[in-house]
Design a protein around this motif. Structure first.
Motif, PDB file in Angstrom:
ATOM      1  N   GLN A  85     -11.134   5.689  -2.014  1.00  0.00           N
ATOM      2  CA  GLN A  85     -10.088   5.599  -3.034  1.00  0.00           C
ATOM      3  C   GLN A  85      -9.802   6.973  -3.639  1.00  0.00           C
ATOM      4  OE1 GLN A  85      -8.344   2.789  -4.153  1.00  0.00           O
ATOM      5  NE2 GLN A  85      -9.279   1.594  -2.535  1.00  0.00           N
ATOM      6  N   ARG A 133      -8.039   2.557 -11.865  1.00  0.00           N
ATOM      7  CA  ARG A 133      -7.582   1.648 -10.803  1.00  0.00           C
ATOM      8  C   ARG A 133      -8.728   0.789 -10.282  1.00  0.00           C
ATOM      9  NH1 ARG A 133      -5.531   3.331  -4.681  1.00  0.00           N
ATOM     10  NH2 ARG A 133      -4.839   1.264  -4.089  1.00  0.00           N
ATOM     11  N   MET A 193     -15.111  -2.376  -5.812  1.00  0.00           N
ATOM     12  CA  MET A 193     -14.174  -1.693  -6.708  1.00  0.00           C
ATOM     13  C   MET A 193     -14.795  -1.482  -8.093  1.00  0.00           C
ATOM     14  SD  MET A 193     -11.027  -0.926  -5.643  1.00  0.00           S
ATOM     15  CE  MET A 193      -9.894  -1.257  -4.287  1.00  0.00           C
ATOM     16  N   TYR A 242      -4.579  -6.528  -1.238  1.00  0.00           N
ATOM     17  CA  TYR A 242      -5.848  -6.940  -0.633  1.00  0.00           C
ATOM     18  C   TYR A 242      -5.900  -8.448  -0.446  1.00  0.00           C
ATOM     19  CZ  TYR A 242      -8.288  -2.456  -0.635  1.00  0.00           C
ATOM     20  OH  TYR A 242      -8.682  -1.175  -0.355  1.00  0.00           O
ATOM     21  N   SER A 293      -8.940  -3.197 -11.008  1.00  0.00           N
ATOM     22  CA  SER A 293      -8.755  -4.001  -9.792  1.00  0.00           C
ATOM     23  C   SER A 293      -9.995  -4.826  -9.492  1.00  0.00           C
ATOM     24  CB  SER A 293      -8.440  -3.087  -8.602  1.00  0.00           C
ATOM     25  OG  SER A 293      -7.272  -2.342  -8.828  1.00  0.00           O
ATOM     26  N   THR A 318      -3.212  -2.919  -5.122  1.00  0.00           N
ATOM     27  CA  THR A 318      -4.625  -3.249  -4.899  1.00  0.00           C
ATOM     28  C   THR A 318      -4.849  -4.757  -4.885  1.00  0.00           C
ATOM     29  OG1 THR A 318      -5.193  -1.206  -6.083  1.00  0.00           O
ATOM     30  CG2 THR A 318      -6.976  -2.733  -5.619  1.00  0.00           C
ATOM     31  N   TRP A 327       0.828  -1.204   0.000  1.00  0.00           N
ATOM     32  CA  TRP A 327       0.000   0.000   0.000  1.00  0.00           C
ATOM     33  C   TRP A 327       0.865   1.258   0.000  1.00  0.00           C
ATOM     34  CZ3 TRP A 327      -3.373  -2.780   4.072  1.00  0.00           C
ATOM     35  CH2 TRP A 327      -4.402  -3.481   3.427  1.00  0.00           C
TER      36      TRP A 327
END
Length: 318
Positions: A102, A57, A208, A248, A61, A244, A32
């Motif tokens: 985000q 993104r 996302m 995650y 993602s 990401t 991150w």
């Protein structure tokens, strides 16, 4: 001997799981921090638009995470949409949780830097504590009050460098930093029931993708000209794949191995990795007040995690 050997095997498996959880949590925090630094690079060197980067993104993602879920937890993909309440909950989580956090985080980095934006976002822990105290109708514990004081001192040092009569942080940076903290709180609270029922990978993937599609309509990034050279594409790939998808995935495994509280605390290494990478790779200058401010915010994260760690330890011993 057989029972003894089985117990030894169980103990080794447990220790192996714990070590994996610790390593994955720290790696997630580093990923991150790396992602934030790449975001800063795209803003400063390539003059990339916040909305454009956030949209791409999130959509990329989300699509990759859902593809992973398709091969690992396929039944859950459809189950989310089979009840009206979970459908509405998922959309709200995507827009007011993932999309906002985000966008605000990347905007905070754009107007400050990766280290400062990350530190400001972690102030969401203090908002989360206040909401918890209000909903549970209790006063903060002494250690939590100390954490809140550390948070305020940290923000004061970062934004003013200790001078009451001057602001070294831009108004936009302070604004988006606070918004990032507030939206981190929402992102933490909103998906709890969904994650319990469908798993974090499914919720994050859908969140996302949906958030990215909503932002696509709002931002209309096709109107923005972007310099897509090899450096830009590489940095964006790093933000999407490392910052990401990988982060995650390994963080979720870590939370399963050692518990959410421990994983969250260890992943807070992001508050160290982001400014370190920003300083080394991008030459960002941090003053002593900045470093002290980061230290106070890291201390705040640790202090606010103590009650949760104690509760988790009691559960493990029970």
């Amino acid at each position: 001997m057989t029972i003894y050997n089985e117990r030894q095997d169980d103990y080794r498996q447990m220790k192996k799981k714990e070590i994996r959880g610790i390593i994955f949590a720290v790696l997630a925090g580093i990923c991150w921090g790396f992602s934030g630094t790449m975001g800063q690079y795209l803003f400063s060197a390539k003059n990339m638009d916040t909305g454009w980067l956030t949209t791409v993104r999130m959509i990329c993602s989300g699509a990759i995470l859902l593809l992973i879920t398709f091969f690992t937890q396929r039944p859950k993909l459809k189950a989310v949409w089979q009840r009206r309440e979970t459908t509405i909950h998922m959309i709200l989580t995507a827009v007011f949780g993932l999309m906002l956090v985000q966008y605000a985080y990347l905007a905070a980095i754009r107007y400050t830097n990766a280290g400062t934006g990350t530190a400001m976002q972690y102030l969401g822990e203090t908002f989360l504590l206040l909401v918890t105290c209000i909903t549970m109708k209790r006063l903060p514990q002494l250690i939590e009050v100390l954490g809140l004081i550390f948070a305020m001192v940290g923000v004061f040092l970062i934004s003013t460098h200790g001078n009451l009569h001057s602001m070294v942080m831009t108004k936009q940076g302070l604004f988006w930093g606070i918004i990032a903290a507030l939206t981190l709180m929402l992102y933490t609270l909103l998906p709890v029931k969904l994650v319990q029922e469908f798993g974090a990978l499914v919720v994050t993937g859908y969140g996302m993708l949906i958030g990215g599609l909503v932002l696509l309509v709002i931002e209309r990034p096709w109107r923005t000209k972007v310099q897509l050279d090899i450096q830009t594409i590489s940095a964006m790939a790093a933000v999407i794949l490392v910052g990401t998808v990988l982060s995650y995935t390994i963080y979720l495994q870590s939370a399963a191995d050692i518990g959410g509280v421990k994983a969250g605390l260890l992943a807070a290494v992001e508050t160290i990795s982001a400014p370190t990478m920003s300083a080394i790779w991008l030459g960002t200058k941090f003053t002593l007040p900045d470093i002290l401010g980061f230290a106070f915010i890291i201390a705040m994260v640790i202090l606010l995690a103590v009650p949760g760690l104690k509760a988790q330890k009691k559960e493990e011993q029970a």
